[in-house]
Design a protein around this motif. Sequence first.
Motif, PDB file in Angstrom:
ATOM      1  N   TRP A   1      -1.516  -1.462  14.597  1.00 28.91           N
ATOM      2  CA  TRP A   1      -2.905  -1.882  14.699  1.00 28.91           C
ATOM      3  C   TRP A   1      -3.465  -1.444  16.042  1.00 28.91           C
ATOM      4  O   TRP A   1      -2.702  -1.247  17.013  1.00 28.91           O
ATOM      5  CB  TRP A   1      -2.999  -3.404  14.655  1.00 28.91           C
ATOM      6  N   ASN A   2      -4.797  -1.307  16.124  1.00 25.40           N
ATOM      7  CA  ASN A   2      -5.412  -1.202  17.441  1.00 25.40           C
ATOM      8  C   ASN A   2      -5.491  -2.606  18.043  1.00 25.40           C
ATOM      9  O   ASN A   2      -5.183  -3.612  17.385  1.00 25.40           O
ATOM     10  CB  ASN A   2      -6.798  -0.543  17.356  1.00 25.40           C
TER      11      ASN A   2
ATOM     12  N   LEU B   1      -8.594  -1.939  13.057  1.00 24.83           N
ATOM     13  CA  LEU B   1      -8.178  -0.635  12.549  1.00 24.83           C
ATOM     14  C   LEU B   1      -6.658  -0.606  12.451  1.00 24.83           C
ATOM     15  O   LEU B   1      -5.956  -1.195  13.281  1.00 24.83           O
ATOM     16  CB  LEU B   1      -8.648   0.502  13.455  1.00 24.83           C
ATOM     17  N   PHE B   2      -6.171   0.109  11.448  1.00 23.83           N
ATOM     18  CA  PHE B   2      -4.733   0.250  11.240  1.00 23.83           C
ATOM     19  C   PHE B   2      -4.412   1.738  11.202  1.00 23.83           C
ATOM     20  O   PHE B   2      -5.067   2.506  10.501  1.00 23.83           O
ATOM     21  CB  PHE B   2      -4.318  -0.414   9.923  1.00 23.83           C
TER      22      PHE B   2
ATOM     23  N   GLU C   1       0.845  -1.197   0.000  1.00 17.67           N
ATOM     24  CA  GLU C   1       0.000   0.000   0.000  1.00 17.67           C
ATOM     25  C   GLU C   1       0.882   1.250   0.000  1.00 17.67           C
ATOM     26  O   GLU C   1       1.538   1.568   0.997  1.00 17.67           O
ATOM     27  CB  GLU C   1      -0.905  -0.003   1.218  1.00 17.67           C
ATOM     28  N   PRO C   2       0.948   1.986  -1.113  1.00 21.90           N
ATOM     29  CA  PRO C   2       1.754   3.212  -1.148  1.00 21.90           C
ATOM     30  C   PRO C   2       0.967   4.401  -0.585  1.00 21.90           C
ATOM     31  O   PRO C   2      -0.262   4.464  -0.695  1.00 21.90           O
ATOM     32  CB  PRO C   2       2.018   3.408  -2.641  1.00 21.90           C
ATOM     33  N   PHE C   3       1.689   5.352   0.003  1.00 25.59           N
ATOM     34  CA  PHE C   3       1.057   6.562   0.532  1.00 25.59           C
ATOM     35  C   PHE C   3       1.768   7.786  -0.022  1.00 25.59           C
ATOM     36  O   PHE C   3       2.981   7.760  -0.259  1.00 25.59           O
ATOM     37  CB  PHE C   3       1.078   6.558   2.059  1.00 25.59           C
TER      38      PHE C   3
ATOM     39  N   VAL D   1      -6.448   6.678   9.872  1.00 26.21           N
ATOM     40  CA  VAL D   1      -7.063   5.472  10.406  1.00 26.21           C
ATOM     41  C   VAL D   1      -7.689   4.704   9.248  1.00 26.21           C
ATOM     42  O   VAL D   1      -8.552   5.239   8.525  1.00 26.21           O
ATOM     43  CB  VAL D   1      -8.133   5.813  11.463  1.00 26.21           C
ATOM     44  N   LEU D   2      -7.244   3.455   9.059  1.00 29.61           N
ATOM     45  CA  LEU D   2      -7.745   2.611   7.980  1.00 29.61           C
ATOM     46  C   LEU D   2      -8.519   1.442   8.568  1.00 29.61           C
ATOM     47  O   LEU D   2      -8.127   0.892   9.613  1.00 29.61           O
ATOM     48  CB  LEU D   2      -6.590   2.062   7.136  1.00 29.61           C
ATOM     49  N   ASN D   3      -9.601   1.050   7.921  1.00 28.79           N
ATOM     50  CA  ASN D   3     -10.265  -0.196   8.295  1.00 28.79           C
ATOM     51  C   ASN D   3      -9.354  -1.362   7.940  1.00 28.79           C
ATOM     52  O   ASN D   3      -8.635  -1.323   6.928  1.00 28.79           O
ATOM     53  CB  ASN D   3     -11.603  -0.338   7.564  1.00 28.79           C
ATOM     54  N   TYR D   4      -9.400  -2.392   8.767  1.00 29.75           N
ATOM     55  CA  TYR D   4      -8.572  -3.563   8.486  1.00 29.75           C
ATOM     56  C   TYR D   4      -9.444  -4.820   8.513  1.00 29.75           C
ATOM     57  O   TYR D   4     -10.270  -4.951   9.397  1.00 29.75           O
ATOM     58  CB  TYR D   4      -7.438  -3.686   9.525  1.00 29.75           C
TER      59      TYR D   4
END
Length: 320
Positions: free
Chosen positions: A163-164, A169-170, A152-154, A181-184
Amino acid sequence: MSRTEQTFEDLKSYFRSHSKIREQRAHMSKVHSVCWNADGRHLASGSFDKTVAVYSLERDRFVKGSIYRGHTASVDQLCWHRSNPDQFATASGDKTVRIWDIRAGKCVSVTNTKGENINIAWSPDGKTIAVGNKEDLITFIDTRTNKIRVEEPFSFEVNEISWNNTNDLFFLTNGLGCMHVLNYPSLEHQMTLKAHPANCICIEFGPTGKYFATGSADAQVSLWDANELACLRMISRLEWPVRTISFSHDERLIASASEDLIIDIAFTETGERVTDIHVDASTFTVAWHPKQYLLAYACDEKDSDRRRDAGNVKIYGFPE
């Protein structure tokens, strides 16, 4: 006296009688990362000298153990499996991620990645390792197959990842003072949290899952409610960018460090200072023991005597 005040005073009293430091030298140059394993019996340190050292904690003794070699560049960060106390993973500038097993005494897997790796996190369920490189690419590795599952590039500077505790969540900290905050596992963007007015450097989730915290170039630590994703308070005693933070096993304490010549230990509920540890040089890695009030840390080399100070790992909190 309220319960909170009593707890705070009890902790201050405890560290007045538990302030002895144990020290080991296992590296030939700067230590980049220290981390305890799941049961607290072992502490690992990764170094610019391309090695990892694993120490044992035996009662009140801090014992030098094995040296793990294999990386061909600096070991920039390491982490242990969340529940298996025998396995840890390392991120290195040699463009590999390695998993090591201390029972076998060797590296058990090598995954080649696209860039020089600088940070790493192991998911709470143990199934995935995430590693970030200098080009802000996050690589997710399936630990059951040791294959890359997704890259995953940003488009922004990614400083640290986590991670939480519930694994859904990531989080990424970035150079603009935000947390993404990303869904995982979907990795769909859920929200962006503005945490600081300056570069957001580090992130840490507490062991109980109640809190998480970030450290910033603004010299502040922000403390967050992990369920509500709401900032609760700021801790502002350091004067230099906060490079590293760690929660104690019960989340009653949070340690933070920087180029200041102290490590600040705060009472999580109020942000008040419980105690501090005076150091001789900048501190870029700290880690609380998973069961006791023992804080591992490593400092930068002193300009006046680089060889003598290189590679030292210390633990604070033994009884006087």
